[in-house]
Design an enzyme around this catalytic site. Structure first.
Site, short mmCIF file in Angstrom:
data_model
loop_
_atom_site.label_atom_id
_atom_site.label_comp_id
_atom_site.label_asym_id
_atom_site.label_seq_id
_atom_site.Cartn_x
_atom_site.Cartn_y
_atom_site.Cartn_z
N CYS A 266 0.79 -1.24 0.00
CA CYS A 266 0.00 0.00 0.00
C CYS A 266 0.82 1.28 0.00
O CYS A 266 0.69 2.10 -0.91
CB CYS A 266 -0.93 0.02 1.20
SG CYS A 266 -2.26 -1.14 1.03
C1 UDX Z 1 -0.70 0.24 5.46
C2 UDX Z 1 -1.59 1.13 6.33
O1 UDX Z 1 -1.06 1.14 7.65
C3 UDX Z 1 -3.03 0.63 6.31
O2 UDX Z 1 -3.86 1.52 7.04
C4 UDX Z 1 -3.51 0.54 4.88
O3 UDX Z 1 -4.83 0.03 4.82
C5 UDX Z 1 -2.58 -0.33 4.06
O4 UDX Z 1 -1.23 0.16 4.15
P1 UDX Z 1 0.47 -2.14 5.76
O5 UDX Z 1 1.01 -1.96 4.38
O6 UDX Z 1 -0.12 -3.45 6.12
O7 UDX Z 1 -0.66 -1.05 6.06
O8 UDX Z 1 1.67 -1.90 6.77
P2 UDX Z 1 2.10 -0.79 7.83
O9 UDX Z 1 1.99 -1.37 9.19
O10 UDX Z 1 1.48 0.50 7.59
O11 UDX Z 1 3.67 -0.70 7.49
C6 UDX Z 1 4.10 -0.25 6.22
C7 UDX Z 1 5.60 -0.21 6.15
O12 UDX Z 1 6.11 0.82 6.99
C8 UDX Z 1 6.30 -1.49 6.61
O13 UDX Z 1 7.38 -1.77 5.75
C9 UDX Z 1 6.79 -1.14 8.00
O14 UDX Z 1 7.90 -1.89 8.39
C10 UDX Z 1 7.14 0.33 7.82
N1 UDX Z 1 7.11 1.09 9.08
C11 UDX Z 1 5.95 1.23 9.78
C12 UDX Z 1 8.29 1.69 9.54
O15 UDX Z 1 9.35 1.57 8.92
N2 UDX Z 1 8.24 2.40 10.71
C13 UDX Z 1 7.10 2.57 11.43
O16 UDX Z 1 7.15 3.25 12.46
C14 UDX Z 1 5.93 1.95 10.95
#
Ligand code: UDX
Length: 437
Positions: A266
């Site tokens: 996403c």
């Molecule tokens: C995301 C949105 O959170 C969600 O609301 C939407 O519907 C779909 O996209 P998702 O892709 O499942 O969800 O993962 P998310 O938990 O958001 O993490 C995305 C990326 O960011 C991951 O690679 C994660 O490791 C990274 N991340 C997240 C960080 O590097 N640091 C953080 O503090 C949080």
């Protein structure tokens, strides 16, 4: 009250989560997808990806006879409302690809024109603003009994089922109040305690979803930018900074975990689509390009650390712990691990990988070019360096003794900041956002 009958078109991670959760809650549910192999597996209770609870919910729903899976779109005629959850991937140049959505909507038109009763179409797929008004409605608005609402989802992979049961908000974009009420009626049946509902128009609902994901991406690129500065400053740790600024209620503590960059299905895709969408309005300063650029460059921090350890050389054995784009999933879409391994292989390095869930998917990409280990010990044995790329809980428990015993050289790169540096004093310990000691 008679329970709403629902259909879902597109059984990816969002569609399947919605299907099995509804079926388990007692709603007659029909899941529709064009992928025959996927359907065959689902019919015998097998999901084609890992997501906590999905497997159990799927098996239970099949047992209770509440869910069926088919490729026949006509089956929607047995239901009251249809969720569209088909993929809206990126084209090569980063724009949104609406091919699947357009096809489904045209097919729905042909099927629904003969339905004598009302039907509600719910756009769950992420679509750029004005897609519903300019692409979907021109096809469907001739059908007097068919309503279209935009109802974006905010599910996180690895936590999808919990997020479905406890959304922070339900956003409903509509052009006719009765359609909004139909969806609310269904949600009142689904939720024991109804979450807050925000009623708005189609385009605002579409924009909310992009703003949400763009903001999350911005927070991550922000903290990664801070982390990269911290790394240059003696005795400075970005984790302390994240904690401190996260305490400010105006900022909030979530999405301030510095790391090797965001991945997944996403954030990168939606950010890219928003950038292309913004570019259409001439003269706007496209802030999101900076967010994207920071992310694109973040993996190189890990390479820089390898170079500073003099390990960016052919023949060095590098153990990579964690491949999935985040913990609790086997998803490798836009995963940092894929980018990094491609880069290391160009340099003829000897790569060993471990992941609790994503090993098989990784094998499909890199075949026999690297070594796959189902045990952590096998992965780190004889390694010159160990890199932690995903924050799986099992890696948080890693002990220096185990690493010392198995590795050839005491080098660790913690790209996820899950280890406590003081426990690894006898290692060359490098970490994102951690300045030299
Ligand atoms: C995301 C949105 O959170 C969600 O609301 C939407 O519907 C779909 O996209 P998702 O892709 O499942 O969800 O993962 P998310 O938990 O958001 O993490 C995305 C990326 O960011 C991951 O690679 C994660 O490791 C990274 N991340 C997240 C960080 O590097 N640091 C953080 O503090 C949080």
């Amino acid at each position: 009250m008679k329970k709403t009958k629902i259909s879902i078109i597109g059984l990816g991670f969002v569609g399947l989560s919605i299907a099995v959760t509804n079926a388990r809650e007692g709603f007659e549910t029909i899941g529709i997808d064009s992928n025959k192999a996927k359907l065959k597996n689902l019919q015998i209770g097998k999901a084609d990806f890992f997501e906590p609870k999905i497997s159990a919910y799927l098996k239970e729903s099949i047992k209770k006879n509440k869910v069926s899976f088919t490729e026949n779109l006509n089956q929607i005629l047995k239901t009251d409302l249809t969720f569209i959850t088909v993929g809206t991937p990126s084209t090569k140049d980063g724009k949104i690809d609406l091919t699947s959505l357009k096809k489904v909507v045209s097919d729905l038109y042909k099927i629904l024109k003969n339905k004598p009763k009302n039907h509600l179409i719910i756009i769950k797929s992420t679509v750029v603003p004005t897609t519903t008004s300019k692409v979907v409605l021109p096809i469907l608005k001739k059908l007097k009994r068919v309503g279209v609402v935009v109802n974006p989802e905010f599910l996180r992979e690895g936590n999808a089922i919990n997020d479905l049961f406890k959304p922070h908000l339900i956003v409903i974009g509509y052009d006719d109040e009765k359609h909004c009420k139909t969806l609310e009626k269904y949600y009142k049946q689904f939720y024991k305690k109804m979450p807050e509902v925000l009623r708005t128009n189609h385009t605002t609902a579409e924009m909310i979803k992009y703003s949400n994901n763009a903001f999350l991406a911005t927070k991550i690129s922000f903290i990664n930018s801070i982390a990269n500065i911290c790394q240059q400053l003696p005795l400075v740790d970005v984790n302390t900074i994240s904690y401190a600024i996260g305490k400010d209620p105006r900022i909030g503590s979530q999405f301030l975990q510095a790391g090797p960059g965001f991945g997944g299905s996403c954030l990168p895709k939606d950010l890219s689509a928003l950038i292309k969408f913004t570019d259409k309005f001439h003269g706007l300063n496209n802030f999101f390009k900076a967010v994207q650029n920071v992310n694109k460059l973040q993996t190189s921090q890990v390479v820089q650390m390898l170079k500073s350890l003099k390990l960016f050389n052919s023949k060095k054995v590098i153990a990579i712990l964690g491949l999935a784009f985040k913990k609790d999933t086997d998803d490798l879409r836009e995963a940092v691990s894929v980018k990094l391994v491609k880069n290391l292989l160009k340099n003829q390095m000897n790569i060993r990988v471990h992941d609790p869930m994503a090993l098989d998917n990784f094998r499909k990409i890199f075949k026999n070019k690297i070594t796959y280990c189902s045990k952590i010990e096998d992965c780190i044995r004889g390694a010159n360096c160990c890199i932690i790329l995903t924050e799986w809980d099992v890696y948080k428990k890693l002990e220096s003794k185990l690493l010392r015993k198995n590795m050839k050289e005491p080098n660790i790169i913690d790209a996820r900041r899950i280890l406590i540096p003081s426990k690894f004093n006898d290692f060359n310990f490098k970490a994102i956002g951690l300045g030299p000691s």
